[in-house]
Motif scaffolding. Structure first.
Motif, PDB file in Angstrom:
ATOM      1  N   GLN A  36      -6.879 -25.250  38.265  1.00  0.00           N
ATOM      2  CA  GLN A  36      -5.807 -24.402  37.748  1.00  0.00           C
ATOM      3  C   GLN A  36      -5.553 -24.671  36.268  1.00  0.00           C
ATOM      4  O   GLN A  36      -5.400 -23.732  35.463  1.00  0.00           O
ATOM      5  CB  GLN A  36      -4.529 -24.659  38.539  1.00  0.00           C
ATOM      6  CG  GLN A  36      -3.289 -23.957  37.996  1.00  0.00           C
ATOM      7  CD  GLN A  36      -2.055 -24.312  38.811  1.00  0.00           C
ATOM      8  OE1 GLN A  36      -1.960 -23.952  39.986  1.00  0.00           O
ATOM      9  NE2 GLN A  36      -1.118 -25.015  38.205  1.00  0.00           N
ATOM     10  N   GLU A  37      -5.534 -25.950  35.881  1.00  0.00           N
ATOM     11  CA  GLU A  37      -5.253 -26.320  34.495  1.00  0.00           C
ATOM     12  C   GLU A  37      -6.319 -25.810  33.528  1.00  0.00           C
ATOM     13  O   GLU A  37      -6.020 -25.454  32.383  1.00  0.00           O
ATOM     14  CB  GLU A  37      -5.135 -27.845  34.375  1.00  0.00           C
ATOM     15  CG  GLU A  37      -3.907 -28.420  35.047  1.00  0.00           C
ATOM     16  CD  GLU A  37      -2.630 -28.000  34.350  1.00  0.00           C
ATOM     17  OE1 GLU A  37      -2.383 -28.502  33.234  1.00  0.00           O
ATOM     18  OE2 GLU A  37      -1.883 -27.170  34.900  1.00  0.00           O
ATOM     19  N   LEU A  38      -7.569 -25.774  33.961  1.00  0.00           N
ATOM     20  CA  LEU A  38      -8.659 -25.296  33.114  1.00  0.00           C
ATOM     21  C   LEU A  38      -8.845 -23.783  33.216  1.00  0.00           C
ATOM     22  O   LEU A  38      -9.719 -23.228  32.554  1.00  0.00           O
ATOM     23  CB  LEU A  38      -9.962 -26.011  33.488  1.00  0.00           C
ATOM     24  CG  LEU A  38      -9.982 -27.535  33.308  1.00  0.00           C
ATOM     25  CD1 LEU A  38     -11.359 -28.086  33.652  1.00  0.00           C
ATOM     26  CD2 LEU A  38      -9.567 -27.933  31.905  1.00  0.00           C
ATOM     27  N   ASN A  39      -8.016 -23.155  34.071  1.00  0.00           N
ATOM     28  CA  ASN A  39      -8.048 -21.696  34.224  1.00  0.00           C
ATOM     29  C   ASN A  39      -9.458 -21.206  34.565  1.00  0.00           C
ATOM     30  O   ASN A  39      -9.969 -20.252  33.973  1.00  0.00           O
ATOM     31  CB  ASN A  39      -7.553 -21.018  32.935  1.00  0.00           C
ATOM     32  CG  ASN A  39      -7.194 -19.562  33.160  1.00  0.00           C
ATOM     33  OD1 ASN A  39      -6.838 -19.160  34.261  1.00  0.00           O
ATOM     34  ND2 ASN A  39      -7.297 -18.757  32.116  1.00  0.00           N
ATOM     35  N   LEU A  40     -10.067 -21.856  35.546  1.00  0.00           N
ATOM     36  CA  LEU A  40     -11.423 -21.502  35.938  1.00  0.00           C
ATOM     37  C   LEU A  40     -11.412 -20.354  36.939  1.00  0.00           C
ATOM     38  O   LEU A  40     -10.439 -20.156  37.669  1.00  0.00           O
ATOM     39  CB  LEU A  40     -12.108 -22.718  36.558  1.00  0.00           C
ATOM     40  CG  LEU A  40     -12.320 -23.903  35.611  1.00  0.00           C
ATOM     41  CD1 LEU A  40     -12.889 -25.086  36.372  1.00  0.00           C
ATOM     42  CD2 LEU A  40     -13.230 -23.519  34.459  1.00  0.00           C
ATOM     43  N   LYS A  87      -7.214 -31.486  25.977  1.00  0.00           N
ATOM     44  CA  LYS A  87      -7.285 -31.732  24.538  1.00  0.00           C
ATOM     45  C   LYS A  87      -8.729 -31.940  24.101  1.00  0.00           C
ATOM     46  O   LYS A  87      -9.165 -31.407  23.075  1.00  0.00           O
ATOM     47  CB  LYS A  87      -6.443 -32.954  24.161  1.00  0.00           C
ATOM     48  CG  LYS A  87      -4.944 -32.713  24.186  1.00  0.00           C
ATOM     49  CD  LYS A  87      -4.179 -33.828  23.503  1.00  0.00           C
ATOM     50  CE  LYS A  87      -4.396 -33.798  22.000  1.00  0.00           C
ATOM     51  NZ  LYS A  87      -3.537 -34.795  21.307  1.00  0.00           N
ATOM     52  N   ARG A  88      -9.486 -32.708  24.877  1.00  0.00           N
ATOM     53  CA  ARG A  88     -10.890 -32.951  24.541  1.00  0.00           C
ATOM     54  C   ARG A  88     -11.712 -31.660  24.576  1.00  0.00           C
ATOM     55  O   ARG A  88     -12.670 -31.503  23.823  1.00  0.00           O
ATOM     56  CB  ARG A  88     -11.491 -33.970  25.515  1.00  0.00           C
ATOM     57  CG  ARG A  88     -11.133 -35.421  25.220  1.00  0.00           C
ATOM     58  CD  ARG A  88     -11.749 -35.881  23.890  1.00  0.00           C
ATOM     59  NE  ARG A  88     -11.537 -37.283  23.621  1.00  0.00           N
ATOM     60  CZ  ARG A  88     -12.454 -38.240  23.787  1.00  0.00           C
ATOM     61  NH1 ARG A  88     -13.658 -37.921  24.262  1.00  0.00           N
ATOM     62  NH2 ARG A  88     -12.186 -39.487  23.488  1.00  0.00           N
ATOM     63  N   LEU A  89     -11.325 -30.746  25.444  1.00  0.00           N
ATOM     64  CA  LEU A  89     -12.045 -29.473  25.550  1.00  0.00           C
ATOM     65  C   LEU A  89     -11.522 -28.414  24.571  1.00  0.00           C
ATOM     66  O   LEU A  89     -12.007 -27.287  24.571  1.00  0.00           O
ATOM     67  CB  LEU A  89     -11.937 -28.934  26.992  1.00  0.00           C
ATOM     68  CG  LEU A  89     -12.635 -29.764  28.076  1.00  0.00           C
ATOM     69  CD1 LEU A  89     -12.372 -29.175  29.447  1.00  0.00           C
ATOM     70  CD2 LEU A  89     -14.128 -29.874  27.809  1.00  0.00           C
ATOM     71  N   GLY A  90     -10.537 -28.797  23.775  1.00  0.00           N
ATOM     72  CA  GLY A  90      -9.980 -27.865  22.784  1.00  0.00           C
ATOM     73  C   GLY A  90      -9.103 -26.804  23.377  1.00  0.00           C
ATOM     74  O   GLY A  90      -8.884 -25.755  22.757  1.00  0.00           O
ATOM     75  N   LEU A  91      -8.538 -27.058  24.569  1.00  0.00           N
ATOM     76  CA  LEU A  91      -7.687 -26.070  25.216  1.00  0.00           C
ATOM     77  C   LEU A  91      -6.215 -26.243  24.872  1.00  0.00           C
ATOM     78  O   LEU A  91      -5.389 -25.409  25.241  1.00  0.00           O
ATOM     79  CB  LEU A  91      -7.845 -26.153  26.743  1.00  0.00           C
ATOM     80  CG  LEU A  91      -9.274 -25.920  27.271  1.00  0.00           C
ATOM     81  CD1 LEU A  91      -9.307 -26.071  28.781  1.00  0.00           C
ATOM     82  CD2 LEU A  91      -9.777 -24.549  26.858  1.00  0.00           C
ATOM     83  N   GLY A 123     -15.860 -27.287  37.095  1.00  0.00           N
ATOM     84  CA  GLY A 123     -16.308 -27.175  35.712  1.00  0.00           C
ATOM     85  C   GLY A 123     -16.959 -28.478  35.270  1.00  0.00           C
ATOM     86  O   GLY A 123     -17.824 -29.024  35.963  1.00  0.00           O
ATOM     87  N   PRO A 124     -16.521 -29.036  34.123  1.00  0.00           N
ATOM     88  CA  PRO A 124     -17.110 -30.299  33.639  1.00  0.00           C
ATOM     89  C   PRO A 124     -16.459 -31.541  34.226  1.00  0.00           C
ATOM     90  O   PRO A 124     -16.691 -32.648  33.746  1.00  0.00           O
ATOM     91  CB  PRO A 124     -16.847 -30.219  32.131  1.00  0.00           C
ATOM     92  CG  PRO A 124     -15.531 -29.497  32.043  1.00  0.00           C
ATOM     93  CD  PRO A 124     -15.552 -28.476  33.161  1.00  0.00           C
ATOM     94  N   VAL A 125     -15.635 -31.356  35.268  1.00  0.00           N
ATOM     95  CA  VAL A 125     -14.884 -32.468  35.856  1.00  0.00           C
ATOM     96  C   VAL A 125     -15.378 -32.738  37.275  1.00  0.00           C
ATOM     97  O   VAL A 125     -15.527 -31.820  38.077  1.00  0.00           O
ATOM     98  CB  VAL A 125     -13.369 -32.168  35.884  1.00  0.00           C
ATOM     99  CG1 VAL A 125     -12.603 -33.346  36.479  1.00  0.00           C
ATOM    100  CG2 VAL A 125     -12.859 -31.832  34.487  1.00  0.00           C
ATOM    101  N   LEU A 126     -15.608 -34.032  37.564  1.00  0.00           N
ATOM    102  CA  LEU A 126     -15.980 -34.454  38.904  1.00  0.00           C
ATOM    103  C   LEU A 126     -14.832 -35.282  39.465  1.00  0.00           C
ATOM    104  O   LEU A 126     -14.347 -36.211  38.820  1.00  0.00           O
ATOM    105  CB  LEU A 126     -17.264 -35.291  38.860  1.00  0.00           C
ATOM    106  CG  LEU A 126     -18.062 -35.446  40.164  1.00  0.00           C
ATOM    107  CD1 LEU A 126     -18.555 -34.084  40.648  1.00  0.00           C
ATOM    108  CD2 LEU A 126     -19.228 -36.401  39.961  1.00  0.00           C
ATOM    109  N   SER A 127     -14.374 -34.936  40.659  1.00  0.00           N
ATOM    110  CA  SER A 127     -13.269 -35.630  41.309  1.00  0.00           C
ATOM    111  C   SER A 127     -13.789 -36.280  42.585  1.00  0.00           C
ATOM    112  O   SER A 127     -14.328 -35.598  43.465  1.00  0.00           O
ATOM    113  CB  SER A 127     -12.141 -34.642  41.637  1.00  0.00           C
ATOM    114  OG  SER A 127     -11.086 -35.281  42.329  1.00  0.00           O
TER     115      SER A 127
END
Length: 319
Positions: free
Chosen positions: A76-80, A307-311, A103-107
């Motif tokens: 949700q936060e990355l709006n995927l 922040k790291r992804l520039g969002l 996306g670029p995140v692994l949980s």
């Protein structure tokens, strides 16, 4: 041998050269197949680069439910695109751990305690290596007991320390004790602390985290099935821990930090306190408050990732 991750090393022309994730085991290169048994994955049965090469952030925590919730939250936060409720557990072929790619995140979940997270970390590092990932940052997010802190305080770990307050992890290998440093990346910790100042209702400190091998006697609790010490003994030990810079206690940080450090992986540990151990041993906070506390490390790491992804530019809106 080369470390696992060498970020942005300059070549002879002064250009930035990013090295893929490597491993500290020369025997892996001679294996025809590497089976990541506890993930139900393998180098022959799965195209690991196709599945995971774009991973930049790995978030691990003890509970399977919590790490699924984090995966849905970061979706949700990355709006995927897609329905966050329908994300698939990549490790559904086993009941040991869960794994979600968003996306670029692994949980991932890691269970409780040093042995459980150690197994997961071995296979995770190999997974990142086989998938040819680059510039990955690892986070352990979870809960802990506070030492002199109010419940709900988020602790960003400076050093993960053992029972004697030393920044080290002792691993028995072939009957011999191997001692490894548990210092974490100062830059990532500082960046996380800066992120916390931009978020409302997120009291955050940097301090040492003590890792124990037990929840009860090992952490000086008086409410276990066994207790071989007095209340004054407990308080004296907690006071010594506090004087040594310890601000919270949990059961996974030392091996997590040690393995990341040996492999030159940037990593951080972010845990919320559920109680102040000077005030008691049992968690009596209402369930709905605990749920909100447990979300605090997730909110902080999410902000860091965005922040790291520039969002995120400038001051963020309320999460």
């Amino acid at each position: 041998m080369a470390p696992i991750l060498l970020n942005c090393m300059g070549n002879s022309h002064g250009e930035c050269v990013k090295q893929p994730v490597q491993v500290k085991n020369p025997y892996l290169d001679s294996m025809e197949e590497d089976i990541l048994y506890h993930f139900s994955l393998g180098t022959k049965t799965h195209n690991l680069p196709e599945m995971f090469r774009d991973i930049k952030f790995v978030c691990v925590g003890g509970s399977t439910n919590r790490m699924k919730a984090f995966a849905q939250f970061i979706h949700q936060e990355l709006n995927l695109p897609g329905n966050r409720e329908e994300i698939r557990d990549i490790c559904e072929g086993t009941d040991r751990y869960c794994m979600y790619k968003v996306g670029p995140v692994l949980s991932l979940s890691h269970g409780i305690g040093v042995p459980s997270i150690s197994i997961m970390m071995h296979e995770l590092i190999k997974l990142l290596h086989h998938a040819q990932c680059r510039d990955v940052i690892l986070f352990r997010i979870g809960t802990s007991g506070g030492v002199g802190l109010a419940p709900g305080t988020v602790v960003i770990t400076d050093k993960a320390v053992d029972y004697s307050f030393q920044a080290q992890f002792e691993q028995v290998v072939l009957g011999k004790v191997i001692v490894r440093s548990t210092e974490l990346d100062e830059g990532v910790a500082s960046e996380l602390l800066q992120c916390s100042s931009q978020l409302p209702n997120l009291p955050t400190v940097i301090g040492n985290t003590m890792c124990t091998h037990d929840f009860y006697e090992g952490q000086g609790r008086l409410d276990g099935a066994l207790c071989s010490f007095s209340q004054e003994d407990k308080l004296d030990y907690l006071r010594k821990a506090h004087e040594a810079g310890v601000r919270n206690i949990e059961m996974e940080s030392t091996v997590f930090a040690a393995m990341c450090r040996v492999c030159s992986l940037k990593a951080a540990v972010i845990c919320v306190t559920l109680l102040n151990r000077f005030d008691g041993d049992q968690i009596t906070t209402p369930h709905d408050v605990l749920v909100e506390y447990q979300q605090r490390p997730q909110v902080l790491v999410s902000h860091f990732i965005k922040k790291r992804l520039g969002l995120i530019v400038g001051n963020p809106q309320n999460p």
